[in-house]
Design an enzyme around this catalytic site. Structure first.
Site, mmCIF file in Angstrom:
data_model
loop_
_atom_site.group_PDB
_atom_site.id
_atom_site.type_symbol
_atom_site.label_atom_id
_atom_site.label_comp_id
_atom_site.label_asym_id
_atom_site.label_seq_id
_atom_site.Cartn_x
_atom_site.Cartn_y
_atom_site.Cartn_z
ATOM 1 N N ASN A 9 -2.977 9.276 -2.587
ATOM 2 C CA ASN A 9 -3.852 9.411 -1.430
ATOM 3 C C ASN A 9 -2.955 9.381 -0.192
ATOM 4 O OD1 ASN A 9 -5.692 9.145 0.628
ATOM 5 N ND2 ASN A 9 -6.502 7.152 -0.032
ATOM 6 N N TRP A 10 -2.726 10.546 0.379
ATOM 7 C CA TRP A 10 -1.781 10.621 1.499
ATOM 8 C C TRP A 10 -2.366 10.083 2.794
ATOM 9 C CZ3 TRP A 10 0.892 16.131 0.920
ATOM 10 C CH2 TRP A 10 1.595 16.166 -0.293
ATOM 11 N N LYS A 11 -3.655 9.849 2.820
ATOM 12 C CA LYS A 11 -4.337 9.346 4.022
ATOM 13 C C LYS A 11 -3.999 10.224 5.232
ATOM 14 C CE LYS A 11 -4.528 4.833 1.886
ATOM 15 N NZ LYS A 11 -4.559 3.380 2.032
ATOM 16 N N HIS A 96 -13.778 5.419 -0.250
ATOM 17 C CA HIS A 96 -12.582 4.606 0.008
ATOM 18 C C HIS A 96 -12.914 3.508 1.024
ATOM 19 C CE1 HIS A 96 -8.584 3.419 1.288
ATOM 20 N NE2 HIS A 96 -8.155 3.914 0.139
ATOM 21 N N GLU A 98 -11.416 2.464 3.486
ATOM 22 C CA GLU A 98 -11.184 2.842 4.886
ATOM 23 C C GLU A 98 -12.337 3.688 5.432
ATOM 24 O OE1 GLU A 98 -7.237 4.330 4.187
ATOM 25 O OE2 GLU A 98 -6.579 2.282 3.786
ATOM 26 N N GLU A 168 -10.295 -0.884 -6.053
ATOM 27 C CA GLU A 168 -9.285 -1.138 -5.025
ATOM 28 C C GLU A 168 -9.652 -2.399 -4.257
ATOM 29 O OE1 GLU A 168 -6.974 2.620 -3.996
ATOM 30 O OE2 GLU A 168 -8.737 2.622 -2.726
ATOM 31 N N GLY A 174 -2.338 -1.531 1.023
ATOM 32 C CA GLY A 174 -1.359 -1.437 2.107
ATOM 33 C C GLY A 174 -0.758 -2.767 2.526
ATOM 34 N N SER A 214 -1.344 -1.336 -3.426
ATOM 35 C CA SER A 214 0.079 -1.678 -3.532
ATOM 36 C C SER A 214 0.652 -1.438 -4.921
ATOM 37 C CB SER A 214 0.326 -3.120 -3.069
ATOM 38 O OG SER A 214 -0.089 -3.272 -1.728
ATOM 39 N N GLY A 235 -1.481 4.786 -2.403
ATOM 40 C CA GLY A 235 -1.387 5.121 -0.982
ATOM 41 C C GLY A 235 0.064 5.242 -0.568
ATOM 42 N N GLY A 236 0.619 4.176 -0.015
ATOM 43 C CA GLY A 236 1.972 4.188 0.550
ATOM 44 C C GLY A 236 3.019 4.799 -0.369
HETATM 45 P P1 PGA Z 1 -1.752 1.453 -1.057
HETATM 46 O O1 PGA Z 1 -3.166 2.180 -0.832
HETATM 47 O O2 PGA Z 1 -1.168 1.983 -2.322
HETATM 48 O O3 PGA Z 1 -0.934 1.826 0.155
HETATM 49 O O4 PGA Z 1 -2.015 -0.001 -1.129
HETATM 50 C C1 PGA Z 1 -4.010 2.427 -1.912
HETATM 51 C C2 PGA Z 1 -5.237 3.171 -1.442
HETATM 52 O O5 PGA Z 1 -5.736 2.885 -0.342
HETATM 53 O O6 PGA Z 1 -5.736 4.069 -2.142
#
Ligand code: PGA
Length: 256
Positions: A9-11, A96, A98, A168, A174, A214, A235-236
Site C-alpha cells: 500500500n503505497w499510500k 483502511h 486512515e 491491521e 507506521g 509494521s 505500508g512503509g
Molecule cells: P505499515 O502500514 O506497514 O507502514 O505499518 C500498513 C498499512 O497501513 O497498510
C-alpha cells in the site's frame, strides 16, 4: 490451500515517475521466479497507468487504495471501480484505518464500495482493526466483531475469492510496533470464526486474512507462517524494492 498475498500500500507516495521505477525494480527481482502466492502493489490513482505499463509480464498485480461508492455521476474527485478495472486494477483496498480516521468513512460506505468493486469483477481487500486504547481496555475482539458484522452480512455477493480481509491493529500501523505472533494469530482465528458465522464455514476456510502493521523482511516469515495469517498488507516497507521483495521472500519461506 490459501495462496498468500503480499500487498504493498503505497499510500500518498510516488508519482508516475518514481512509481514506475519502484515497480520495475520489484518486477526485475521477481521476474522468472515461481511464487507460491500473489504479489500486489497499490499506487496512488495517477501512478496506476505507469505501473501497469512496467509490470506487464511480471508477477506483480495492480491494486488501488480506495474507490468511489458510486457507479458514476456528479461526485467530484472520485474514481469509480470500473475505471480502475479499465486501468488494469484487480484489487481495491476498502476500509483502511486512515480512510476511517481522516475521511470519516463508515460501514455503509465500505459496503457500497465493496459491492461496486465486486459488481465489476474486482477483488476487495477489507481492512479492520482496533485502536490502542481499545486494545488496552480489553475491547479488541468486540471492535473487530463490530467492524466485520457491520459490513460483511450486508454485502451482495461476497465469497472467498473476491474478498480478502486485512487485520491491521491501528497501533501497529507506521509505528514500528508489530503485533506479537500470539496477538496476530488470536485475532486472525477470531476473525475467521466471525466469517464462518456470517458467510459460512467453507468461505471462512478459504478466505485470505492478511496482517498489516509494521510488517518487514525481519518479521514477515514468522507472521505469515502463522496458521491463520495468509499474507501481509505492507505500508512503509513496500516503498523500497529490497524490503518489499524481502517480505515476499519471507512469505515464500513461510509456505515452503
Ligand atoms: P505499515 O502500514 O506497514 O507502514 O505499518 C500498513 C498499512 O497501513 O497498510
Amino acid at each position: 490451500m490459501r495462496r498468500y498475498l503480499v500487498a504493498g500500500n503505497w499510500k500518498l507516495n510516488l508519482g508516475p515517475g518514481a512509481g514506475r521505477d519502484l515497480a520495475s525494480a520489484v518486477g526485475e527481482r521477481l521476474r522468472g521466479r515461481t511464487l507460491h502466492g500473489d504479489v500486489l502493489v497499490c499506487p496512488p490513482f495517477v501512478t496506476i497507468p505507469a505501473v501497469a505499463t512496467v509490470a506487464k509480464g511480471d508477477p506483480v498485480m495492480l491494486g488501488a487504495q480506495t474507490c468511489s461508492a458510486h457507479e458514476n455521476g456528479a461526485y467530484t474527485g472520485e474514481v469509480a471501480a470500473d475505471m480502475l478495472k479499465e486501468a488494469g486494477v484487480q484489487y481495491v483496498i476498502v476500509g483502511h484505518s486512515e480512510r476511517r480516521q481522516y475521511h470519516r468513512e463508515t460501514d455503509d460506505e465500505f459496503r457500497a464500495k465493496i459491492d461496486r468493486v465486486h459488481a465489476h469483477g474486482l477483488k476487495a481487500i477489507f481492512c479492520f482493526g482496533e485502536l490502542l486504547d481499545e486494545r488496552q481496555s480489553g475491547r479488541a475482539e468486540e471492535v473487530v466483531r463490530a467492524q466485520l458484522t457491520g459490513v460483511l452480512p450486508r454485502l451482495e455477493g461476497p465469497n472467498a475469492y473476491n474478498l480478502v480481509l486485512a487485520y491491521e491493529p491501528v497501533w501497529a500501523i507506521g509505528t514500528g510496533e508489530t503485533a506479537t505472533p500470539e496477538i496476530a494469530q488470536q485475532v486472525h482465528a477470531f476473525s475467521r470464526a466471525q466469517v464462518a458465522e456470517i458467510l459460512g464455514a467453507d468461505v471462512a476456510a478459504n478466505m485470505r486474512i492478511l496482517y498489516g502493521g509494521s510488517c518487514k523482511p525481519g518479521n514477515a516469515r514468522e507472521l505469515i507462517g502463522l496458521p491463520d495469517v495468509d499474507g501481509g498488507l505492507i505500508g512503509g516497507a513496500s516503498l523500497k524494492a529490497e524490503d518489499f521483495v524481502g517480505i515476499v521472500d519471507g512469505a515464500e519461506a513461510a509456505v515452503g
